[in-house]
Design a protein around this motif. Structure first.
Motif, PDB file in Angstrom:
ATOM      1  N   GLU A   1       0.834  -1.185   0.000  1.00  0.00           N
ATOM      2  CA  GLU A   1       0.000   0.000   0.000  1.00  0.00           C
ATOM      3  C   GLU A   1       0.872   1.239   0.000  1.00  0.00           C
ATOM      4  O   GLU A   1       2.031   1.203   0.414  1.00  0.00           O
TER       5      GLU A   1
ATOM      6  N   LEU B   1       4.803  -4.784   8.871  1.00  0.00           N
ATOM      7  CA  LEU B   1       4.280  -3.508   9.342  1.00  0.00           C
ATOM      8  C   LEU B   1       5.406  -2.521   9.541  1.00  0.00           C
ATOM      9  O   LEU B   1       6.570  -2.898   9.657  1.00  0.00           O
TER      10      LEU B   1
ATOM     11  N   HIS C   1       1.163   4.543   8.319  1.00  0.00           N
ATOM     12  CA  HIS C   1       1.661   3.455   7.468  1.00  0.00           C
ATOM     13  C   HIS C   1       2.909   3.967   6.747  1.00  0.00           C
ATOM     14  O   HIS C   1       2.862   4.350   5.575  1.00  0.00           O
TER      15      HIS C   1
ATOM     16  N   ARG D   1      -2.417   7.323   8.330  1.00  0.00           N
ATOM     17  CA  ARG D   1      -2.686   5.991   8.880  1.00  0.00           C
ATOM     18  C   ARG D   1      -1.474   5.406   9.594  1.00  0.00           C
ATOM     19  O   ARG D   1      -1.468   4.221   9.935  1.00  0.00           O
TER      20      ARG D   1
END
Length: 548
Positions: free
Chosen positions: A331, A529, A339, A337
């Motif tokens: 992504e 992650l 991320h 987010r």
């Protein structure tokens, strides 16, 4: 000797740099600049922060701070990240009165030459706040590809959307603030007036750009070219000095060319020269841009028009090296987010050479690519580090008892010459590719490791070919290269392979134990992650588009 000016996309000072940014223009430009220096070229590698962008305003609003305070904090963070990655710039120049004077002189010269036109345009307007919306202050739907987009240019397809072209506009400052339209008089630069010169320029660039970027240029030239805003009704930026548009600011994107002229001058270090001296056509500088796909319109077309509008005063870029997007776990990087992985956080865990190598090996050159911790472990510690240190061990054993210089066979010189040509093919334009350079390092490393371990190569050949490998890897592996230079190893890329070569010890790369400690620390976190974030994780950073 003429100078090569390498320009990396100017980062918006609304946050720090994550590794998605770093894997794009900043590392790529650094590797290219280091290669040129190793061949004896004079290089100025430069960028500066893009403080006037509307994204500074929208981010400051969200964080409850002022644009000025956000710029100061972000510039310091960006500088630390570039330094931590070993990006070989002089630093980030201050956005000061000299900068602003340079910008104003650049645009005033065009104004006085009659290059601008007064136009009435229809702009989105936030009714409750009384704010004109453009670029980062507005979001909606791209009229070309129908993807979600900010104003100015679409991140997905790269096409511009000026004025009222964005569909379903809403304010990013307050989505509940109703949006209407208002007619406003501004100054513009009509791109269409430069079509013939643009067409001729791009005809000369055939084969020198990566295909996706050149496809976008073709799409833009197949349409009527837009009129670029020169002034805009706004409260942040450089005030426009023109009587026709009182109270307006210069449109942030038109600062790019005078900004990089200023940063080139500042980086060169001789402040007695005129600020635009290095960019004047008479000096014959070679200018190379590094930027993302979503900046093709700005760096590839709009900024070129602003150079052409000055007649023959300035050089035009000889190449634009354009990258695609770098993903995390499949992504897009997303600050909102959490991320993402900040550059400084990754470098706090993993040695710099291994990070630089993995980003170079996986950089999104021709298509979107992605980062994962397992990929870094496999590339950095296993494929590179383990093999590198195995070669160092085998080389030490093969050279035990030898000192001074050792002779090289004709076959060894031929192989060293072939290696050098392979590296040159990776680093030279138009085929520049960090991906292939990193893969060439792995290929030659495995070959030499196996030959040395089997005692199947003459000592002098092993020394020369290993030195050639180290020289070819040096633009990427900067710390191991510096360790070798400190011990007197010549890593220039100019000389022909010699008939004898001094014995040296190959510096080692960090062992996997360093990474195992990091694994133990965050064993509860899924492997793909993001790493733990710093306290600055709340600072918004968009994608490469916001860096020009």
């Amino acid at each position: 000797m003429s100078t090569t000016i390498v320009v990396a996309a100017t980062p918006t000072s609304n946050g720090d740099l994550h590794i998605g940014h770093m894997a794009g223009p900043y590392l790529a430009g650094d590797v290219y600049a280091r290669y040129l220096r190793a061949t004896g070229e004079s290089v100025i590698y430069t960028t500066c922060t893009d403080d006037s962008q509307s994204y500074v305003v929208s981010t400051a609003r969200r964080l409850g701070t002022t644009p000025r305070a956000l710029c100061a904090r972000s510039t310091a963070a960006i500088g630390r990240s570039l330094s931590a990655m070993g990006v070989s710039m002089a630093g980030l120049p201050p956005i000061d009165d000299v900068y602003r004077r340079t910008v104003l002189e650049f645009v005033t010269a065009l104004y006085e030459a009659g290059r601008f036109r007064k136009r009435t345009v229809r702009l989105p307007f936030a009714t409750l706040s009384g704010t004109y919306l453009f670029d980062g202050l507005v979001a909606g739907t791209c009229p070309v590809c129908l993807a979600g987009s900010s104003g100015g240019v679409c991140e997905a397809c790269g096409h511009p959307n000026n004025y009222d072209e964005l569909l379903d506009p809403r304010s990013t400052m307050d989505p509940d603030d109703p949006v209407s339209y208002r007619d406003t008089e501004i100054l513009v630069l009509p791109m269409e007036e430069y079509r013939d010169r643009l067409t001729a320029y791009y005809a000369g660039q055939a084969g020198r750009w990566r295909p996706h970027a050149m496809q976008l240029v073709g799409e833009l030239l197949d349409r009527p070219l837009p009129e670029v805003p020169v002034t805009i009704p706004a409260d942040w930026g450089v005030p426009a000095p023109f009587p026709e548009t009182p109270g307006q600011m210069l449109y942030p994107w038109i600062e790019a060319m005078p900004a990089v002229m200023y940063s080139t001058w500042w980086s060169a270090g001789d402040t007695t020269l005129p600020v635009d001296e290095h960019w004047r056509a008479g000096h014959g500088a070679d200018v190379v841009y590094f930027h993302g796909y979503d900046n093709v319109y700005h760096w590839g077309l709009m900024d070129l028009v602003f150079l052409l509008a000055h007649g023959d005063r300035y050089v035009t870029p000889s190449a634009n090296v354009c990258n695609e997007f770098y993903d995390l776990a499949g992504e897009k990087f997303s600050t909102s987010r959490d991320h993402l992985i900040w550059t400084v956080d990754l470098l706090a865990e993993v040695p710099r050479d291994l990070v630089r190598f993995h980003l170079a090996h996986t950089a999104p050159e021709q298509a979107r690519t992605g980062f994962s911790r397992e990929g870094l472990r496999e590339n950095g510690y296993r494929r590179l580090g383990t093999s590198w240190n195995a070669l160092a061990e085998a080389m030490s054993a093969a050279l035990r008892g030898l000192s001074g210089t050792v002779p090289v066979t004709a076959a060894g010189r031929r192989r060293a010459g072939a290696m050098l040509e392979r590296f040159r093919g990776c680093y030279e334009l138009p085929g520049y590719s960090m991906n292939r350079a990193a893969e060439t390092v792995l290929t030659q490393l495995a070959r030499l490791r196996d030959l040395a371990a089997a005692s199947a190569i003459d000592a002098g050949d092993l020394v020369l070919e290993t030195r050639t490998l180290l020289a070819g890897a040096a633009p990427i592996l900067i710390d191991v290269a510096e360790a070798a230079r400190a011990n007197g190893v010549d890593l220039s890329l100019t000389a022909e392979p010699p008939t004898s070569v001094p014995v040296f010890e190959l510096p080692r790369l960090p062992e996997e134990a360093s990474h195992e400690a990091a694994d133990h620390r965050d064993a509860s976190v899924p492997d793909l992650l993001p790493l733990p974030l710093s306290a600055g994780a709340g600072v918004r950073r968009r994608s490469v588009r916001d860096e020009r």
